[in-house]
Scaffold this motif. Structure first.
Motif, PDB file in Angstrom:
ATOM      1  N   GLU A 211      23.198  -1.420   4.548  1.00 22.85           N
ATOM      2  CA  GLU A 211      21.760  -1.121   4.608  1.00 22.85           C
ATOM      3  C   GLU A 211      20.920  -2.305   4.159  1.00 22.85           C
ATOM      4  O   GLU A 211      19.870  -2.582   4.744  1.00 22.85           O
ATOM      5  CB  GLU A 211      21.435   0.081   3.719  1.00 22.85           C
ATOM      6  CG  GLU A 211      21.406   1.338   4.535  1.00 22.85           C
ATOM      7  CD  GLU A 211      21.071   2.574   3.730  1.00 22.85           C
ATOM      8  OE1 GLU A 211      21.348   2.604   2.507  1.00 22.85           O
ATOM      9  OE2 GLU A 211      20.558   3.507   4.348  1.00 22.85           O
ATOM     10  N   ARG A 229      23.599  -2.627  12.845  1.00 23.15           N
ATOM     11  CA  ARG A 229      23.255  -1.488  13.715  1.00 23.15           C
ATOM     12  C   ARG A 229      23.328  -1.928  15.186  1.00 23.15           C
ATOM     13  O   ARG A 229      23.811  -1.206  16.045  1.00 23.15           O
ATOM     14  CB  ARG A 229      21.847  -0.992  13.343  1.00 23.15           C
ATOM     15  CG  ARG A 229      21.319   0.133  14.210  1.00 23.15           C
ATOM     16  CD  ARG A 229      22.062   1.437  13.972  1.00 23.15           C
ATOM     17  NE  ARG A 229      21.772   2.416  15.020  1.00 23.15           N
ATOM     18  CZ  ARG A 229      22.499   2.556  16.138  1.00 23.15           C
ATOM     19  NH1 ARG A 229      23.571   1.810  16.339  1.00 23.15           N
ATOM     20  NH2 ARG A 229      22.178   3.444  17.041  1.00 23.15           N
ATOM     21  N   ASP A 272      28.708   3.110  18.178  1.00 20.22           N
ATOM     22  CA  ASP A 272      28.131   4.357  18.729  1.00 20.22           C
ATOM     23  C   ASP A 272      29.079   5.076  19.682  1.00 20.22           C
ATOM     24  O   ASP A 272      29.243   6.292  19.612  1.00 20.22           O
ATOM     25  CB  ASP A 272      26.847   4.047  19.525  1.00 20.22           C
ATOM     26  CG  ASP A 272      25.738   3.474  18.665  1.00 20.22           C
ATOM     27  OD1 ASP A 272      26.016   2.652  17.768  1.00 20.22           O
ATOM     28  OD2 ASP A 272      24.580   3.844  18.907  1.00 20.22           O
ATOM     29  N   TYR A 279      28.081   2.255  10.890  1.00 16.76           N
ATOM     30  CA  TYR A 279      27.434   3.542  10.614  1.00 16.76           C
ATOM     31  C   TYR A 279      28.289   4.653  11.209  1.00 16.76           C
ATOM     32  O   TYR A 279      29.119   4.418  12.100  1.00 16.76           O
ATOM     33  CB  TYR A 279      26.039   3.578  11.261  1.00 16.76           C
ATOM     34  CG  TYR A 279      25.059   2.597  10.650  1.00 16.76           C
ATOM     35  CD1 TYR A 279      24.168   2.985   9.659  1.00 16.76           C
ATOM     36  CD2 TYR A 279      25.038   1.260  11.061  1.00 16.76           C
ATOM     37  CE1 TYR A 279      23.267   2.080   9.093  1.00 16.76           C
ATOM     38  CE2 TYR A 279      24.143   0.347  10.505  1.00 16.76           C
ATOM     39  CZ  TYR A 279      23.260   0.768   9.523  1.00 16.76           C
ATOM     40  OH  TYR A 279      22.386  -0.128   8.967  1.00 16.76           O
ATOM     41  N   TYR A 281      28.045   8.203  13.355  1.00 13.04           N
ATOM     42  CA  TYR A 281      27.117   8.822  14.304  1.00 13.04           C
ATOM     43  C   TYR A 281      27.451  10.293  14.518  1.00 13.04           C
ATOM     44  O   TYR A 281      27.259  10.816  15.609  1.00 13.04           O
ATOM     45  CB  TYR A 281      27.115   8.038  15.634  1.00 13.04           C
ATOM     46  CG  TYR A 281      26.733   6.605  15.401  1.00 13.04           C
ATOM     47  CD1 TYR A 281      25.399   6.224  15.330  1.00 13.04           C
ATOM     48  CD2 TYR A 281      27.701   5.630  15.142  1.00 13.04           C
ATOM     49  CE1 TYR A 281      25.042   4.912  15.037  1.00 13.04           C
ATOM     50  CE2 TYR A 281      27.350   4.320  14.852  1.00 13.04           C
ATOM     51  CZ  TYR A 281      26.023   3.967  14.803  1.00 13.04           C
ATOM     52  OH  TYR A 281      25.664   2.676  14.517  1.00 13.04           O
ATOM     53  N   ASP A 283      25.841  12.716  13.536  1.00 13.54           N
ATOM     54  CA  ASP A 283      24.560  13.157  14.106  1.00 13.54           C
ATOM     55  C   ASP A 283      23.939  11.899  14.723  1.00 13.54           C
ATOM     56  O   ASP A 283      23.363  11.080  14.009  1.00 13.54           O
ATOM     57  CB  ASP A 283      23.667  13.731  12.996  1.00 13.54           C
ATOM     58  CG  ASP A 283      22.268  14.042  13.518  1.00 13.54           C
ATOM     59  OD1 ASP A 283      22.014  13.862  14.720  1.00 13.54           O
ATOM     60  OD2 ASP A 283      21.425  14.457  12.693  1.00 13.54           O
ATOM     61  N   LYS A 285      21.348  11.080  16.137  1.00 13.03           N
ATOM     62  CA  LYS A 285      19.929  10.735  15.904  1.00 13.03           C
ATOM     63  C   LYS A 285      19.695  10.255  14.481  1.00 13.03           C
ATOM     64  O   LYS A 285      18.656   9.689  14.172  1.00 13.03           O
ATOM     65  CB  LYS A 285      19.048  11.955  16.194  1.00 13.03           C
ATOM     66  CG  LYS A 285      18.956  12.221  17.690  1.00 13.03           C
ATOM     67  CD  LYS A 285      17.776  13.120  18.017  1.00 13.03           C
ATOM     68  CE  LYS A 285      17.677  13.296  19.523  1.00 13.03           C
ATOM     69  NZ  LYS A 285      17.577  14.671  19.936  1.00 13.03           N
ATOM     70  N   ASN A 286      20.644  10.548  13.581  1.00 11.11           N
ATOM     71  CA  ASN A 286      20.494  10.140  12.173  1.00 11.11           C
ATOM     72  C   ASN A 286      21.739   9.423  11.680  1.00 11.11           C
ATOM     73  O   ASN A 286      22.509   9.973  10.887  1.00 11.11           O
ATOM     74  CB  ASN A 286      20.240  11.379  11.290  1.00 11.11           C
ATOM     75  CG  ASN A 286      18.894  11.981  11.566  1.00 11.11           C
ATOM     76  OD1 ASN A 286      17.880  11.300  11.454  1.00 11.11           O
ATOM     77  ND2 ASN A 286      18.897  13.237  11.963  1.00 11.11           N
ATOM     78  N   PRO A 287      21.965   8.182  12.141  1.00 16.00           N
ATOM     79  CA  PRO A 287      23.150   7.458  11.679  1.00 16.00           C
ATOM     80  C   PRO A 287      23.098   7.231  10.163  1.00 16.00           C
ATOM     81  O   PRO A 287      22.012   6.993   9.624  1.00 16.00           O
ATOM     82  CB  PRO A 287      23.085   6.124  12.414  1.00 16.00           C
ATOM     83  CG  PRO A 287      21.906   6.172  13.321  1.00 16.00           C
ATOM     84  CD  PRO A 287      21.121   7.401  13.045  1.00 16.00           C
ATOM     85  N   VAL A 288      24.247   7.359   9.512  1.00 17.80           N
ATOM     86  CA  VAL A 288      24.324   7.049   8.077  1.00 17.80           C
ATOM     87  C   VAL A 288      25.414   5.994   7.904  1.00 17.80           C
ATOM     88  O   VAL A 288      26.347   5.913   8.714  1.00 17.80           O
ATOM     89  CB  VAL A 288      24.686   8.299   7.228  1.00 17.80           C
ATOM     90  CG1 VAL A 288      23.546   9.299   7.214  1.00 17.80           C
ATOM     91  CG2 VAL A 288      25.969   8.944   7.708  1.00 17.80           C
TER      92      VAL A 288
END
Ligand code: NAD
Length: 296
Positions: A211, A229, A272, A279, A281, A283, A285-288
């Protein structure tokens, strides 16, 4: 109206088929896997719905665009009457040489054979055919319906006439072509990939976490996406292939892929498209940040 074929219906192939079909070109979209073709058509429909929601196209435009696309698994018949074939299969030199040998035998004389390769030598791909003067790089950016640039790469033997046709076709589908010469990585990836590799080295050496690296590059350099990302978005296998082409092509150790990138690709963490890279994936729409890189 030129007749188009797109070989490979992955994330790039579906976008390339989308933009040609939307401008009225008949497109044969070809893949070895029927499931890839079905997924590609579903993605195109979803992206067209997004354009409808924004008010930029109508329902009738969507129907016309989808009607312009034929899904094919048989390359010989799908290529026999085409004027331009854009290859967008997996970034692998052996695979691309095999596909171009086949395209050369199936496509009519005069048909332009373009490749969307991110880095592989156009001249080398052209040499696998009997028509090197008709082979050219047509490097679209991801996501294709959104990104304006097409990097047009002249191989050693590509003619001015073929280059001019590809430049005109790129403009006709609403893109901005920029023509460059054929050296490893061309321009876009010769500059982008060392930055991504350096970001991976920065993580590998423990200078900062996922991050922190991405936030610094987004806020500090006004990049829309951080480099880690972006690497996930491109596909870590594709990033590794491009770095290897740069490393082999220039023989310069500065392009050596970070061992962390090599490990991640070996472990199947491709970003992805496989649900995890730097990250997670789960979810989309909300990668962590992936559990592997979360701090204790
Ligand atoms: P992808 O993995 O999403 O899709 C590749 C597709 O090729 C798959 O559907 C696979 O089934 C198909 N394929 C494999 N062998 C085939 C064959 N013999 N005939 C027909 N289809 C075949 O890959 P992608 O990200 O779409 O990349 C495709 C090309 O575009 C690569 O050369 C890549 O370097 C280039 N590219 C990728 C990006 C990016 O951001 N991903 C950007 C620009 C260019």
């Amino acid at each position: 109206m030129h007749k188009i074929a797109v070989v490979g219906a992955g994330q790039m192939g579906n976008g390339i088929a989308h933009v040609f079909a939307q401008q009225g070109y008949p497109v044969n979209l070809i893949d070895v896997k029927q499931e890839a073709l079905d997924k590609a058509l579903a993605t195109i429909a979803k992206n067209l719905d997004r354009q409808i929601a924004k008010g930029s196209i109508s329902e009738a435009d969507k129907k016309q665009t989808l009607d312009n696309i034929s899904l094919c698994t048989e390359m010989p018949s799908a290529c026999s009457d085409r004027d331009l074939i854009v290859e967008a299969a997996t970034e692998n030199i052996e695979l691309k040489l095999k596909i171009f040998t086949q395209l050369d035998s199936f496509a009519p004389a005069g048909c332009i054979l373009a490749t969307n390769t991110s880095s592989i030598s156009i001249t080398r791909i052209a040499a696998a055919t009997h028509r090197p003067q008709h082979v050219i790089g047509m490097h679209f950016m991801n996501p294709v319906p959104v990104m304006k640039l097409v990097e047009v790469i002249r191989g050693y033997s590509t003619t001015d006439e073929v280059t001019a046709t590809v430049v005109e076709l790129s403009k006709a589908i609403g893109k901005i072509p920029v023509t460059v010469n054929d050296y490893p990585g061309f321009v876009a990836n010769k500059i982008l990939m060392p930055m991504i590799n350096e970001a991976i080295y920065t993580l590998y050496e423990g200078t900062a976490g996922v991050e922190e690296i991405d936030t610094i590059m987004k806020l500090g350099m006004a990049h829309p996406m951080g480099p880690l990302r972006l690497a996930d978005f491109i596909g870590l296998d594709t990033c590794l292939s491009i770095l290897r082409v740069l490393h082999d092509g220039f023989g310069n150790p500065k392009y050596a892929p970070c061992p962390l990138l090599v490990n991640m690709v070996t472990a199947g963490k491709l970003g992805d498209k496989k649900g995890e890279g730097f990250y997670s994936y789960a979810d989309p729409k909300n990668p962590v940040v992936s559990a592997t890189f979360q701090k204790n």
